[in-house]
Design a protein around this motif. Structure first.
Motif, PDB file in Angstrom:
ATOM      1  N   THR A 135       0.876  -1.172   0.000  1.00 50.16           N
ATOM      2  CA  THR A 135       0.000   0.000   0.000  1.00 50.16           C
ATOM      3  C   THR A 135       0.912   1.219   0.000  1.00 50.16           C
ATOM      4  OG1 THR A 135      -0.121   0.181   2.424  1.00 50.16           O
ATOM      5  CG2 THR A 135      -1.769  -1.233   1.340  1.00 50.16           C
ATOM      6  N   PHE A 136       0.446   2.285  -0.619  1.00 53.11           N
ATOM      7  CA  PHE A 136       1.263   3.495  -0.760  1.00 53.11           C
ATOM      8  C   PHE A 136       0.454   4.694  -0.275  1.00 53.11           C
ATOM      9  CE2 PHE A 136       2.455   0.456  -4.073  1.00 53.11           C
ATOM     10  CZ  PHE A 136       3.803   0.289  -3.788  1.00 53.11           C
ATOM     11  N   LEU A 137       1.092   5.508   0.538  1.00 50.81           N
ATOM     12  CA  LEU A 137       0.370   6.651   1.118  1.00 50.81           C
ATOM     13  C   LEU A 137       0.912   7.963   0.567  1.00 50.81           C
ATOM     14  CD1 LEU A 137      -1.788   7.434   3.302  1.00 50.81           C
ATOM     15  CD2 LEU A 137       0.148   7.899   4.807  1.00 50.81           C
ATOM     16  N   TYR A 138       0.008   8.807   0.116  1.00 47.87           N
ATOM     17  CA  TYR A 138       0.409  10.101  -0.452  1.00 47.87           C
ATOM     18  C   TYR A 138       0.928  11.021   0.669  1.00 47.87           C
ATOM     19  CZ  TYR A 138       0.348  14.088  -3.614  1.00 47.87           C
ATOM     20  OH  TYR A 138       0.710  15.169  -4.387  1.00 47.87           O
ATOM     21  N   ILE A 139       1.926  11.812   0.300  1.00 44.49           N
ATOM     22  CA  ILE A 139       2.627  12.654   1.279  1.00 44.49           C
ATOM     23  C   ILE A 139       1.685  13.542   2.111  1.00 44.49           C
ATOM     24  CG2 ILE A 139       3.169  14.351  -0.563  1.00 44.49           C
ATOM     25  CD1 ILE A 139       5.376  13.611   2.514  1.00 44.49           C
ATOM     26  N   ASP A 140       0.647  14.119   1.492  1.00 44.64           N
ATOM     27  CA  ASP A 140      -0.226  15.045   2.243  1.00 44.64           C
ATOM     28  C   ASP A 140      -0.917  14.335   3.403  1.00 44.64           C
ATOM     29  OD1 ASP A 140       0.524  16.799   0.297  1.00 44.64           O
ATOM     30  OD2 ASP A 140      -1.473  17.136  -0.528  1.00 44.64           O
ATOM     31  N   GLU A 141      -1.359  13.099   3.160  1.00 45.26           N
ATOM     32  CA  GLU A 141      -2.024  12.363   4.247  1.00 45.26           C
ATOM     33  C   GLU A 141      -1.027  11.902   5.296  1.00 45.26           C
ATOM     34  OE1 GLU A 141      -4.807   9.377   2.585  1.00 45.26           O
ATOM     35  OE2 GLU A 141      -6.255  10.688   3.569  1.00 45.26           O
ATOM     36  N   CYS A 142       0.187  11.612   4.872  1.00 50.06           N
ATOM     37  CA  CYS A 142       1.236  11.259   5.838  1.00 50.06           C
ATOM     38  C   CYS A 142       1.433  12.417   6.817  1.00 50.06           C
ATOM     39  CB  CYS A 142       2.535  10.948   5.086  1.00 50.06           C
ATOM     40  SG  CYS A 142       3.985  10.826   6.132  1.00 50.06           S
ATOM     41  N   LEU A 143       1.558  13.628   6.264  1.00 47.62           N
ATOM     42  CA  LEU A 143       1.790  14.799   7.133  1.00 47.62           C
ATOM     43  C   LEU A 143       0.578  15.082   8.013  1.00 47.62           C
ATOM     44  CD1 LEU A 143       3.618  17.232   4.681  1.00 47.62           C
ATOM     45  CD2 LEU A 143       4.609  15.609   6.308  1.00 47.62           C
ATOM     46  N   GLU A 144      -0.612  14.856   7.474  1.00 50.96           N
ATOM     47  CA  GLU A 144      -1.820  15.049   8.282  1.00 50.96           C
ATOM     48  C   GLU A 144      -1.784  14.109   9.499  1.00 50.96           C
ATOM     49  OE1 GLU A 144      -4.031  17.390   7.819  1.00 50.96           O
ATOM     50  OE2 GLU A 144      -5.351  16.725   9.444  1.00 50.96           O
ATOM     51  N   GLY A 145      -1.388  12.870   9.250  1.00 46.22           N
ATOM     52  CA  GLY A 145      -1.292  11.898  10.344  1.00 46.22           C
ATOM     53  C   GLY A 145      -0.234  12.293  11.363  1.00 46.22           C
ATOM     54  N   VAL A 146       0.903  12.761  10.879  1.00 46.97           N
ATOM     55  CA  VAL A 146       1.995  13.163  11.776  1.00 46.97           C
ATOM     56  C   VAL A 146       1.545  14.327  12.663  1.00 46.97           C
ATOM     57  CG1 VAL A 146       4.294  14.228  11.848  1.00 46.97           C
ATOM     58  CG2 VAL A 146       3.832  12.357  10.240  1.00 46.97           C
ATOM     59  N   ARG A 147       0.904  15.309  12.056  1.00 42.30           N
ATOM     60  CA  ARG A 147       0.499  16.489  12.823  1.00 42.30           C
ATOM     61  C   ARG A 147      -0.594  16.125  13.842  1.00 42.30           C
ATOM     62  NH1 ARG A 147       2.283  19.390  14.599  1.00 42.30           N
ATOM     63  NH2 ARG A 147       1.045  21.279  14.344  1.00 42.30           N
ATOM     64  N   ARG A 148      -1.507  15.253  13.433  1.00 39.71           N
ATOM     65  CA  ARG A 148      -2.547  14.838  14.386  1.00 39.71           C
ATOM     66  C   ARG A 148      -1.932  14.049  15.542  1.00 39.71           C
ATOM     67  NH1 ARG A 148      -8.180  14.623  12.608  1.00 39.71           N
ATOM     68  NH2 ARG A 148      -8.335  15.752  10.643  1.00 39.71           N
ATOM     69  N   LEU A 149      -0.966  13.197  15.226  1.00 46.50           N
ATOM     70  CA  LEU A 149      -0.306  12.419  16.281  1.00 46.50           C
ATOM     71  C   LEU A 149       0.431  13.351  17.246  1.00 46.50           C
ATOM     72  CD1 LEU A 149       0.517   9.641  17.426  1.00 46.50           C
ATOM     73  CD2 LEU A 149       2.405   9.603  15.774  1.00 46.50           C
TER      74      LEU A 149
END
Ligand code: NAD
Ligand code: GDD
Length: 327
Positions: free
Chosen positions: A225-239
């Protein structure tokens, strides 16, 4: 008025770090970026960018001592796609370089009272023995133990997860850890040996004329599975904005074979090409992210479709290929 938050991004000259600096600046942070090299594709937009080798503990101490950071993002690592981490040729470098950076980061953060630290771990920490089926049901965070990663890159990540949690338990350092599952997007490595499958497929399709043939390592039936950078950053900031330490998967659950990933790149390009399967470093047979834990803890999970991320990624890589070829 709220005091401007200060963030230190280690690995700011890299793919995720470069995007993260932009995101933090857009949120109003003061950002200091550090990397051993400049960003290859755009000037780092940090307030300060320091070129430094984070394997040096004296340097790590210096860059965290002159101001108190609210947040430290530790993304610096010796890293690459399957061609780099699964070839076996870089195991000692990867373990030494990344291990040393993480040992220095934990100690500097403790000593200089960084308020919270983010660490980018990887799906590569999960045991190889549960990733033998291309129809992978999704890796749960609790699957990590009993441990058995298939690469020394994965073992180093597992060691460093434990290192940061030991600092949290023994010294009270606030730590947040995500296990990224193959992050992709524009402004990432697309040639040279460290590129991952999405960039490699885009490059091969862009380099090859309509009706031509591209090469894929293995039978192409292996899945990811591959995750687009924008959603990766959204997850990081929420975490980072939560009181949850993790470790938690930040990954997509849209499973695709590498043959189909290549087919997607061809469709975006408007080309029809054949695929030749050749020997190459393969990694695990099937890998996906199970996302109930992130949903439970953060009330959010990645949902974007792979095609929506592959489209701008293909276009950007096609531009790079054209520029390289002088067109
Ligand atoms: P990247 O290679 O683009 O970025 C890493 C950066 O670290 C590079 O710019 C590199 O120059 C820098 N670096 C390496 N050694 C250094 C040193 N001694 N001193 C200072 N800087 C140094 O990789 P990325 O894709 O942006 O990944 C960022 C982090 O996320 C890494 O820790 C990686 O292991 C992790 N991760 C990424 C993925 C992914 O799919 N991209 C998946 C799992 C985990
Ligand atoms: N890179 C690449 N290039 N991979 C190819 C190619 C090619 O030309 N052809 C086929 N593949 C296959 C690989 O053999 C592998 O089976 C699959 O595509 C995925 O390869 P990568 O995207 O390079 O790496 P990965 O998913 O096995 O591991 C990556 O992601 C991890 C996180 O999920 C690596 O970057 C790890 O370092 C990272 O932690």
């Amino acid at each position: 008025m709220n005091k401007q938050k200060r963030a230190l991004v280690c690995g700011a000259g890299g793919f995720i770090g470069g995007h993260l600096v932009r995101r933090l600046k857009s949120e109003g942070y003061f950002v200091r970026g550090v990397d051993i090299k400049d960003h290859e594709f755009f000037p780092v937009t940090a307030d300060e960018f320091i070129r430094a080798d984070l394997r040096n503990p004296v340097i790590f101490d210096e860059i965290t001592r002159d101001m108190q950071f609210d947040e430290l993002y530790q993304l610096a690592a010796d890293m690459g796609g399957a061609g780099y981490v699964f070839s076996g040729e870089h195991d000692a470098e990867v373990m030494h370089n990344s291990g040393t950076i993480n040992l220095n980061a934990a100690e500097a953060a403790r000593k200089n009272k960084v308020k919270k630290l983010f660490y980018s771990s990887s799906a590569c920490i999960y045991p190889a023995s549960i990733q033998t089926d291309p129809d992978n049901p999704g890796l749960r965070e609790t699957d990590a133990y009993p441990a058995g990663p298939d690469s020394d890159y994965g073992w180093e990540k597992l060691f460093s997860e434990r290192l940061y949690f030991a600092y949290m338990r023994n010294y009270g350092l606030e730590v947040h850890i995500a296990r990224f599952h193959n992050i992709f997007g524009p402004y990432g490595t697309w040639e040279g040996g460290r590129e991952k499958a999405p960039a490699a497929m885009c490059r091969k399709v862009a380099e090859t004329p309509d009706g031509g043939e591209i090469e894929i390592w293995g039978d192409g039936l292996q899945t990811r599975t591959f995750l687009y950078i924008d959603e990766c950053l959204e997850g990081v900031r929420r975490l980072m904005n939560s009181d949850f330490s993790g470790p938690v998967n930040i990954g997509s659950d849209e499973l695709i074979s590498i043959n189909d990933l290549a087919g997607m790149a061809m469709k975006i390009a408007g080309k029809t090409q054949s695929i030749r399967h050749i020997p190459g470093p393969l990694g695990v047979r099937g890998r996906s992210s199970e996302n109930s834990f992130i949903q439970e803890k953060l009330g959010w999970r990645p949902t974007a479709r792979l095609l929506d991320g592959m489209t701008p990624t293909y276009r950007w890589i096609a531009e790079q290929v054209a520029a390289r070829n002088g067109k």
